[in-house]
Design a protein around this motif. Structure first.
Motif, PDB file in Angstrom:
ATOM      1  N   VAL A  95       0.846  -1.193   0.000  1.00  0.00           N
ATOM      2  CA  VAL A  95       0.000   0.000   0.000  1.00  0.00           C
ATOM      3  C   VAL A  95       0.884   1.246   0.000  1.00  0.00           C
ATOM      4  CG1 VAL A  95      -1.842   1.240   1.200  1.00  0.00           C
ATOM      5  CG2 VAL A  95      -1.738  -1.266   1.322  1.00  0.00           C
ATOM      6  N   GLY A  96       0.537   2.241  -0.822  1.00  0.00           N
ATOM      7  CA  GLY A  96       1.263   3.511  -0.851  1.00  0.00           C
ATOM      8  C   GLY A  96       0.380   4.643  -0.365  1.00  0.00           C
ATOM      9  N   VAL A  97       0.928   5.502   0.500  1.00  0.00           N
ATOM     10  CA  VAL A  97       0.168   6.632   1.035  1.00  0.00           C
ATOM     11  C   VAL A  97       1.035   7.892   1.037  1.00  0.00           C
ATOM     12  CG1 VAL A  97      -1.319   5.214   2.498  1.00  0.00           C
ATOM     13  CG2 VAL A  97       0.814   6.091   3.418  1.00  0.00           C
ATOM     14  N   PRO A  98       0.458   9.061   0.739  1.00  0.00           N
ATOM     15  CA  PRO A  98       1.194  10.307   0.919  1.00  0.00           C
ATOM     16  C   PRO A  98       1.307  10.633   2.402  1.00  0.00           C
ATOM     17  CG  PRO A  98      -1.014  10.755   0.129  1.00  0.00           C
ATOM     18  CD  PRO A  98      -0.868   9.269   0.157  1.00  0.00           C
ATOM     19  N   ASP A 127       4.970   8.103   0.454  1.00  0.00           N
ATOM     20  CA  ASP A 127       5.622   8.849  -0.628  1.00  0.00           C
ATOM     21  C   ASP A 127       4.676   9.903  -1.157  1.00  0.00           C
ATOM     22  OD1 ASP A 127       7.758   9.418  -2.329  1.00  0.00           O
ATOM     23  OD2 ASP A 127       8.095   7.295  -2.741  1.00  0.00           O
ATOM     24  N   LEU A 128       5.186  10.789  -1.997  1.00  0.00           N
ATOM     25  CA  LEU A 128       4.368  11.811  -2.621  1.00  0.00           C
ATOM     26  C   LEU A 128       3.320  11.176  -3.527  1.00  0.00           C
ATOM     27  CD1 LEU A 128       7.083  14.407  -3.659  1.00  0.00           C
ATOM     28  CD2 LEU A 128       5.688  14.394  -1.594  1.00  0.00           C
ATOM     29  N   THR A 129       2.221  11.900  -3.738  1.00  0.00           N
ATOM     30  CA  THR A 129       1.127  11.382  -4.560  1.00  0.00           C
ATOM     31  C   THR A 129       1.609  10.919  -5.931  1.00  0.00           C
ATOM     32  OG1 THR A 129      -0.592  12.694  -3.470  1.00  0.00           O
ATOM     33  CG2 THR A 129      -1.026  12.006  -5.719  1.00  0.00           C
ATOM     34  N   GLY A 130       2.465  11.715  -6.581  1.00  0.00           N
ATOM     35  CA  GLY A 130       2.961  11.337  -7.907  1.00  0.00           C
ATOM     36  C   GLY A 130       3.742  10.047  -7.876  1.00  0.00           C
ATOM     37  N   ASP A 131       4.529   9.833  -6.824  1.00  0.00           N
ATOM     38  CA  ASP A 131       5.313   8.609  -6.715  1.00  0.00           C
ATOM     39  C   ASP A 131       4.431   7.409  -6.367  1.00  0.00           C
ATOM     40  OD1 ASP A 131       7.768   9.840  -7.300  1.00  0.00           O
ATOM     41  OD2 ASP A 131       7.950  10.546  -5.249  1.00  0.00           O
ATOM     42  N   VAL A 132       3.381   7.641  -5.567  1.00  0.00           N
ATOM     43  CA  VAL A 132       2.420   6.570  -5.279  1.00  0.00           C
ATOM     44  C   VAL A 132       1.733   6.147  -6.570  1.00  0.00           C
ATOM     45  CG1 VAL A 132       0.272   5.972  -4.083  1.00  0.00           C
ATOM     46  CG2 VAL A 132       2.045   7.250  -2.873  1.00  0.00           C
ATOM     47  N   GLN A 133       1.338   7.126  -7.392  1.00  0.00           N
ATOM     48  CA  GLN A 133       0.695   6.796  -8.665  1.00  0.00           C
ATOM     49  C   GLN A 133       1.628   5.978  -9.557  1.00  0.00           C
ATOM     50  OE1 GLN A 133      -2.299   8.999 -11.248  1.00  0.00           O
ATOM     51  NE2 GLN A 133      -0.389   9.886 -11.985  1.00  0.00           N
ATOM     52  N   ARG A 140       4.502  -1.926  -8.589  1.00  0.00           N
ATOM     53  CA  ARG A 140       5.234  -2.009  -7.322  1.00  0.00           C
ATOM     54  C   ARG A 140       4.275  -1.938  -6.131  1.00  0.00           C
ATOM     55  NH1 ARG A 140       7.078   2.200  -4.383  1.00  0.00           N
ATOM     56  NH2 ARG A 140       6.812   3.628  -6.133  1.00  0.00           N
ATOM     57  N   LEU A 141       3.164  -1.224  -6.300  1.00  0.00           N
ATOM     58  CA  LEU A 141       2.145  -1.093  -5.266  1.00  0.00           C
ATOM     59  C   LEU A 141       0.843  -1.730  -5.739  1.00  0.00           C
ATOM     60  CD1 LEU A 141       2.706   2.655  -4.247  1.00  0.00           C
ATOM     61  CD2 LEU A 141       3.486   0.621  -2.995  1.00  0.00           C
ATOM     62  N   HIS A 147      -4.195  12.075  -3.875  1.00  0.00           N
ATOM     63  CA  HIS A 147      -5.005  13.281  -3.802  1.00  0.00           C
ATOM     64  C   HIS A 147      -5.529  13.591  -5.192  1.00  0.00           C
ATOM     65  CE1 HIS A 147      -2.493  14.007  -0.069  1.00  0.00           C
ATOM     66  NE2 HIS A 147      -3.731  13.970   0.359  1.00  0.00           N
ATOM     67  N   ASP A 148      -6.724  14.156  -5.258  1.00  0.00           N
ATOM     68  CA  ASP A 148      -7.343  14.426  -6.550  1.00  0.00           C
ATOM     69  C   ASP A 148      -6.458  15.323  -7.387  1.00  0.00           C
ATOM     70  OD1 ASP A 148      -7.769  16.543  -4.788  1.00  0.00           O
ATOM     71  OD2 ASP A 148      -9.556  17.205  -5.814  1.00  0.00           O
ATOM     72  N   GLY A 149      -6.599  15.201  -8.676  1.00  0.00           N
ATOM     73  CA  GLY A 149      -5.764  15.944  -9.615  1.00  0.00           C
ATOM     74  C   GLY A 149      -5.592  15.146 -10.885  1.00  0.00           C
ATOM     75  N   MET A 150      -4.377  15.112 -11.398  1.00  0.00           N
ATOM     76  CA  MET A 150      -4.089  14.415 -12.645  1.00  0.00           C
ATOM     77  C   MET A 150      -3.871  12.926 -12.369  1.00  0.00           C
ATOM     78  SD  MET A 150      -4.312  16.666 -15.003  1.00  0.00           S
ATOM     79  CE  MET A 150      -3.480  15.905 -16.391  1.00  0.00           C
ATOM     80  N   ILE A 151      -4.964  12.173 -12.252  1.00  0.00           N
ATOM     81  CA  ILE A 151      -4.884  10.744 -11.976  1.00  0.00           C
ATOM     82  C   ILE A 151      -4.987   9.982 -13.291  1.00  0.00           C
ATOM     83  CG2 ILE A 151      -6.001   8.794 -10.818  1.00  0.00           C
ATOM     84  CD1 ILE A 151      -6.838  10.680  -8.615  1.00  0.00           C
ATOM     85  N   SER A 152      -4.105   9.029 -13.486  1.00  0.00           N
ATOM     86  CA  SER A 152      -4.035   8.270 -14.729  1.00  0.00           C
ATOM     87  C   SER A 152      -5.345   7.562 -15.040  1.00  0.00           C
ATOM     88  CB  SER A 152      -2.901   7.242 -14.628  1.00  0.00           C
ATOM     89  OG  SER A 152      -2.972   6.303 -15.681  1.00  0.00           O
ATOM     90  N   ARG A 153      -5.693   7.502 -16.320  1.00  0.00           N
ATOM     91  CA  ARG A 153      -6.890   6.770 -16.751  1.00  0.00           C
ATOM     92  C   ARG A 153      -6.744   5.270 -16.551  1.00  0.00           C
ATOM     93  NH1 ARG A 153      -8.448   8.255 -22.718  1.00  0.00           N
ATOM     94  NH2 ARG A 153     -10.119   6.786 -22.196  1.00  0.00           N
ATOM     95  N   SER A 154      -5.507   4.797 -16.348  1.00  0.00           N
ATOM     96  CA  SER A 154      -5.295   3.375 -16.119  1.00  0.00           C
ATOM     97  C   SER A 154      -5.648   2.963 -14.692  1.00  0.00           C
ATOM     98  CB  SER A 154      -3.824   3.004 -16.389  1.00  0.00           C
ATOM     99  OG  SER A 154      -3.505   3.190 -17.750  1.00  0.00           O
ATOM    100  N   LEU A 155      -5.965   3.944 -13.855  1.00  0.00           N
ATOM    101  CA  LEU A 155      -6.237   3.662 -12.450  1.00  0.00           C
ATOM    102  C   LEU A 155      -7.712   3.840 -12.127  1.00  0.00           C
ATOM    103  CD1 LEU A 155      -3.270   5.549 -10.731  1.00  0.00           C
ATOM    104  CD2 LEU A 155      -3.443   3.094 -11.200  1.00  0.00           C
ATOM    105  N   HIS A 156      -8.224   2.904 -11.326  1.00  0.00           N
ATOM    106  CA  HIS A 156      -9.519   3.124 -10.679  1.00  0.00           C
ATOM    107  C   HIS A 156      -9.295   4.145  -9.571  1.00  0.00           C
ATOM    108  CE1 HIS A 156     -13.267   2.256  -8.505  1.00  0.00           C
ATOM    109  NE2 HIS A 156     -12.508   2.324  -7.423  1.00  0.00           N
TER     110      HIS A 156
END
Length: 301
Positions: A95-98, A127-133, A140-141, A147-156
């Motif tokens: 699990v990854g968390v900011p 880790d930072l949100t970008g690194d968690v993504q 790896r995770l 946090h909301d923002g530029m979240i990849s379309r490959s992610l739920h």
């Protein structure tokens, strides 16, 4: 055409770059190029055009990327449904968390999982949100909090809770009756902010742009403990949710004023790869996080 080729192609389509997709997938670029060539040969059509800035999808490539996302998501759901038939929850979940969300929820998450699923092993990476993504996208995770923002379309991505943002200051900088501060006044203060890799900085930049004012921090730091320490030392002010600083605020070591005009907030999101099925352990973690989100102090659903 196989599943590995489809997954690789979806990453190429999203990033618009063979080299970046290869890095994410932990493959050499020649190996990824071979997968792409085999896919194009199998389908007997060109999927990408190479440009000076990377690659661009052809019309056929656009169609394949859209259909592939649906196919991979359906396969992931099928695999998850089949693995969930096992009654005993075991295995290892990463699990990854900011940092700010980790302070709030990690302890309660581990405590509840240990009580209800003692055979499940959990690894938590802060880790930072970008690194968690990126950790989610690379495999790896297994599960991430973003946090909301530029979240990849490959992610739920689904919302867990909303948190308002506050200006965090040394007690000597805040009047006894002050509980709010206008964002325009925030911009006039010496600010200690995360770098542009951090989602909070992007939110602050967007609000500053709308106000027609520059955001010019006097210090940049990505570590939460560094931000807090510098405010303790009265070097400047920072912006964070109250929930990440409960101890410091309750003891009076720091003071918080709600940012208003506009009021700033962000949404904490629960996320995992669309095309990577959750194991029984992963489902246990997701369900536990959903339950805990409803009990979050100083956070709004």
């Amino acid at each position: 055409m196989d599943i590995k080729q489809l997954r690789s192609f979806v990453h190429i389509a999203e990033l618009g770059s063979l080299s970046r997709a290869a890095e994410r997938l932990n493959l050499s670029q020649p190996a990824l190029s071979r997968q792409l060539n085999l896919l194009e040969e199998t389908l007997e059509t060109k999927l990408l055009d190479r440009t000076g800035r990377g690659v661009k999808l052809t019309e056929a490539g656009q169609m394949l990327a859209e259909r592939a996302r649906v196919i991979l998501a359906d396969l992931a759901r099928l695999e998850a449904d089949l693995t969930a038939r096992s009654s005993k929850v075991t295995g290892h979940v990463h699990v990854g968390v900011p940092p700010s969300a980790g302070i709030v929820i990690t302890g309660a998450l581990i405590e509840r999982l240990r009580a209800h699923f003692p055979d499940l092993n959990i690894s938590v990476a802060e880790d930072l949100t970008g690194d968690v993504q990126e950790g989610l996208l690379s495999g790896r995770l297994d599960i991430g909090i973003l946090h909301d923002g530029m979240i990849s379309r490959s992610l739920h991505a689904e919302p867990l809770w909303r948190e308002d943002l506050f200006l965090i200051s040394h007690p000597t900088q805040v009047g006894e009756q002050e509980t709010e501060i206008a964002y325009e006044d925030v911009l006039s203060l010496p600010l200690i902010m995360p770098t542009n890799r951090h989602g909070l900085r992007a939110k602050m930049e967007e609000a500053a742009f709308r106000a027609g004012r520059p955001l010019t921090p006097v210090v940049e730091a990505d570590a939460l403990r560094v931000l807090v320490d510098l405010v303790h030392r009265n070097v400047g002010h920072t912006v964070l949710p109250r929930s990440s600083l409960v101890m410091e605020l309750s003891t009076g070591r720091l003071k918080a004023r709600r940012v208003v005009s506009p009021q700033l907030s962000r949404t904490v999101m629960l996320s995992w790869l669309h095309d990577r099925p959750l194991s029984a352990g992963g489902k246990a973690v997701v369900d536990t996080l959903r339950d805990l989100a409803g009990t979050m102090p100083m956070a709004e659903k």
